[in-house]
Design an enzyme around this catalytic site. Sequence first.
Site, PDB file in Angstrom:
ATOM      1  N   ARG A  18      -1.998  -6.331  -8.237  1.00  0.00           N
ATOM      2  CA  ARG A  18      -1.019  -7.133  -7.767  1.00  0.00           C
ATOM      3  C   ARG A  18      -0.947  -8.500  -9.041  1.00  0.00           C
ATOM      4  O   ARG A  18       0.207  -8.890  -9.264  1.00  0.00           O
ATOM      5  CB  ARG A  18      -1.259  -7.843  -6.729  1.00  0.00           C
TER       6      ARG A  18
ATOM      7  N   SER B 155      -3.434  -7.634   3.021  1.00  0.00           N
ATOM      8  CA  SER B 155      -3.580  -7.310   4.260  1.00  0.00           C
ATOM      9  C   SER B 155      -3.981  -8.555   4.902  1.00  0.00           C
ATOM     10  O   SER B 155      -3.652  -8.990   5.877  1.00  0.00           O
ATOM     11  CB  SER B 155      -4.751  -6.445   4.438  1.00  0.00           C
TER      12      SER B 155
ATOM     13  N   HIS C 160       0.758  -1.329   0.091  1.00  0.00           N
ATOM     14  CA  HIS C 160      -0.042   0.039  -0.119  1.00  0.00           C
ATOM     15  C   HIS C 160       0.947   1.373  -0.032  1.00  0.00           C
ATOM     16  O   HIS C 160       0.676   2.204  -0.871  1.00  0.00           O
ATOM     17  CB  HIS C 160      -1.029   0.157   1.226  1.00  0.00           C
TER      18      HIS C 160
ATOM     19  N   LYS D 271     -17.854  -6.174   7.345  1.00  0.00           N
ATOM     20  CA  LYS D 271     -16.381  -6.963   7.632  1.00  0.00           C
ATOM     21  C   LYS D 271     -16.053  -6.843   9.158  1.00  0.00           C
ATOM     22  O   LYS D 271     -16.615  -5.837   9.752  1.00  0.00           O
ATOM     23  CB  LYS D 271     -15.337  -6.390   6.897  1.00  0.00           C
TER      24      LYS D 271
END
Length: 160
Positions: A89, A127, A16, A40
């Site tokens: 990614r 993460s 990040h 979440k």
Amino acid sequence: MIAIYPGSFDPITLGHLDIIERGCRLFERVIVAVLRNPNKTPLFSVQQRLEQIRISTSHLANVEIDSFDGLTVKYAQMRQAQVLLRGLRAISDFEAELQMAHTNKTLAAHIETVFLATSNEHSFLSSSVVKEIAKFGGSVDHLVPQHVALDIYRCHTKSP
């Protein structure tokens, strides 16, 4: 030009930070926007994440840290941003991110999505990976800023 870099950042990783730093070279201002997602259960509260990001980006003059809920494009419009900044990614990221970029374009045609490919050394990093490693007692010192690693270790050493 103002760019919004939205995400949960639970926790912020070196990947990040790489995107934030590179975004700061491209845009006049980068607003790192922590999404409050009620669906979440995060490891860190929104306030903790904001503070972790503040400390991690203190060396960057053109970064602002904020939080929001709801649609990212609505937040971007409210902040008068012209760009949504996203990191990629892998090819799997591209498919999901491209779909989201097209959807956002139907909601706010004047807001562009800019993708930055992650640096090679962070291409595997998320993460979720960080939390999983820490949960099972592994070291995350090489994946997140040092102060974030300490916060993570504190979470996993609390007594029941």
